[in-house]
Design an enzyme around this catalytic site. Structure first.
Site, mmCIF file in Angstrom:
data_model
loop_
_atom_site.group_PDB
_atom_site.id
_atom_site.type_symbol
_atom_site.label_atom_id
_atom_site.label_comp_id
_atom_site.label_asym_id
_atom_site.label_seq_id
_atom_site.Cartn_x
_atom_site.Cartn_y
_atom_site.Cartn_z
ATOM 1 N N ARG A 88 -0.907 4.369 -20.864
ATOM 2 C CA ARG A 88 -0.886 2.865 -20.071
ATOM 3 C C ARG A 88 -0.979 3.034 -22.377
ATOM 4 N NH1 ARG A 88 0.670 2.444 -15.499
ATOM 5 N NH2 ARG A 88 -1.013 2.322 -13.617
ATOM 6 N N ARG A 149 0.467 14.852 -11.198
ATOM 7 C CA ARG A 149 -1.068 14.266 -11.287
ATOM 8 C C ARG A 149 -1.522 15.047 -10.902
ATOM 9 N NH1 ARG A 149 -0.935 8.183 -9.644
ATOM 10 N NH2 ARG A 149 -2.674 8.398 -10.223
ATOM 11 N N HIS A 180 -8.548 10.479 -5.694
ATOM 12 C CA HIS A 180 -8.308 8.635 -5.288
ATOM 13 C C HIS A 180 -9.051 9.669 -3.127
ATOM 14 C CE1 HIS A 180 -4.897 8.649 -7.276
ATOM 15 N NE2 HIS A 180 -5.251 7.335 -7.806
ATOM 16 N N HIS A 192 0.993 2.449 -3.155
ATOM 17 C CA HIS A 192 1.575 1.032 -3.620
ATOM 18 C C HIS A 192 2.253 0.448 -2.792
ATOM 19 C CE1 HIS A 192 0.426 4.277 -7.151
ATOM 20 N NE2 HIS A 192 -0.114 3.169 -7.996
ATOM 21 N N ASP A 262 -9.097 1.855 -5.239
ATOM 22 C CA ASP A 262 -8.065 1.301 -5.966
ATOM 23 C C ASP A 262 -8.057 0.101 -5.892
ATOM 24 O OD1 ASP A 262 -5.468 2.193 -7.237
ATOM 25 O OD2 ASP A 262 -5.294 3.806 -5.758
#
Length: 477
Positions: A88, A149, A180, A192, A262
């Site tokens: 970010r 990732r 996760h 998502h 999450d």
């Protein structure tokens, strides 16, 4: 603490854009745990780079709001900063390659050093929690969400490197969150968007996906994130983040820290559990911290109402709030107050890439190109970075072999040398005779590539996951 204060203590919300004062007001009014900073909350300077002082000021204001109610532990100021695609915060902070680089480099000490280096630059900005590392064990190209990732397709390597990276972060004073659970790297659906289903048995999960989380528990790491994944072997049709058998399984590994969900505004949850229902379900199931509820006011009211009407045992809320508060008290007591200036780990990031670059096919010694090179593919910024790195390595541009760059989500490439800048999977369908996995698109990564092409450095990395006919472990000797 009142029920309202405890309900706030287990909620970690997001906010839109630069609505900092509105977020500070919500933190104060609802007694919230703190805030997460997303990409649209990051102030930029005239050059489009992160405004360091502006970011620190925003975080200071949010921390101030968390302290306004007089609680003696600091508020949580969190961010998603893994490296690679999930970052970010951009320049002038150090740009890091994808986490898969650590799997390719295969060095625990290097992963620990990188975790410390990445986290140390977050401290002066006011961050005390980073939702990293991702310790999911990838299954390869069918893993549509995690990809590079992931540290590795090998559960033991993902476990060891995840713990090392986390311990480095803690040394710098930033709380890590391994994620996760119960494992997203073997999922072929993106949570998502909708709810993936994990069809493995508990025995299979224990042997693969759960190994990194077992290692995290054994190492005493402070936080594990649960994913929005349905596991029929535990509780059919219910996201793990909202499922009591999932939290029982996590605690069964010996984990005693904070279990965080999450983001609760993701499609896998919001499509099935509207309003504040997901927050109450997650808490009742065993979650301690609820990340990014779609509407934090609704979630807070639902928790308070559930406690008042018997829908949520008050001792469950007590336990969750106590865990979060304990973690923050501990972090405040143990974290070093100093950090590192922006960009101070650039040389370390470059060293990670130099240790990771992997040749799947092609020469392992001497120059790969005859002093000149052409570049194709990738984004314009990638090609510009490659050209600058090639020039630094003494290579001229505009003639010679064609280097085809493959970016995030890209397909196979032709040319003479195909280079994967993210996950290495597209190399299996590349027709270029020389195939290289770089796992990054930072200046340091391109310098590592150029040095290998010019014959000035050896490619030291090994594939951390199979790529078509190239098995895991492929690389130059």
């Amino acid at each position: 603490m009142t029920a309202e204060e405890k309900a706030g203590q287990v909620l970690l919300p997001f906010f839109k854009g630069m609505a900092v004062e509105a977020q500070a007001d919500a933190i104060e009014r609802l007694h919230l745990a703190g805030s997460i900073i997303m990409g649209d909350n990051v102030p930029l300077d005239a050059q489009g780079r992160m405004d360091v002082q502006g970011m620190a000021a925003i975080n200071h204001r949010l921390a101030q709001a968390a302290a306004a109610n007089g609680r003696p532990w600091p508020g949580i100021i969190a961010v998603d900063q893994e490296g690679g695609q999930v970052a970010r915060l951009g320049p002038p902070l150090t740009e890091w390659p994808t986490p898969m680089s650590y799997g390719a480099a295969g060095s625990g000490p290097l992963a620990r050093e990188a975790g410390q280096g990445l986290a140390a630059e977050l401290v002066p900005l006011g961050f005390n929690l980073d939702f990293a590392p991702d310790t999911d064990v990838t299954i390869g190209p069918k893993d549509v969400t995690i990809g590079a990732r992931s540290l590795s397709s090998d559960p033991g390597a993902a476990a060891a490197l995840g713990v090392a990276f986390s311990e480095g972060m803690l040394t710098a004073g930033v709380l890590p969150a391994v994620k996760h659970f119960p494992g997203h790297g073997s999922m072929t659906v993106d949570s998502h968007l909708s709810l993936p289903t994990q069809t493995a048995t508990v025995a299979e999960l224990s042997a693969r996906d759960w190994k990194p989380f077992q290692a995290a528990a054994t190492a005493g790491l402070p936080m594990v994130m649960t994913g929005h994944i349905a596991v029929p072997a535990l509780e059919p049709g219910v996201p793990a983040s909202l499922s009591a058998p999932t939290y029982t399984a996590l605690r069964g590994l010996g984990f005693k820290g904070v279990a965080v969900t999450d983001a609760l505004n993701m499609g896998a949850v919001t499509k099935q559990y509207p309003g504040g229902t997901a927050a109450v379900m997650a808490l009742a199931a065993g979650a301690d911290l609820l990340l990014m509820p779609a509407d934090v006011g609704q979630a807070h009211a639902a928790i308070v109402h559930a406690v008042a009407t018997g829908g949520l045992p008050p001792e469950r809320l007590d336990e969750a709030a106590r865990r979060v508060a304990t973690m923050m008290v501990w972090n405040a007591r143990t974290a070093p107050k100093a950090g590192a200036p922006p960009g101070s780990s650039a040389a370390l990031s470059a060293r990670v890439s130099a240790s990771a670059v992997t040749v799947l096919s092609g020469p392992c010694g001497g120059p790969m190109v005859p002093g000149a090179v052409q570049v194709a593919g990738g984004k314009p910024a990638d090609r510009a970075r490659f050209e600058a790195a090639a020039a630094r390595a003494g290579l001229s541009l505009g003639s010679g072999p064609v280097v085809s760059l493959i970016g995030y989500g890209g397909r196979g490439a032709g040319g003479d040398i195909a280079v994967a800048l993210d996950a290495p999977w597209p190399l299996q369908e590349s027709t270029a005779p020389v195939k290289v996995a770089l796992y990054g698109r930072s200046d340091g990564a391109f310098d590592a590539l150029a040095a290998v092409l010019a014959g000035k450095a050896a490619a030291r990395g090994k594939l951390p996951a199979a790529v078509g006919s190239f098995p895991a472990g492929t690389g130059c000797p």
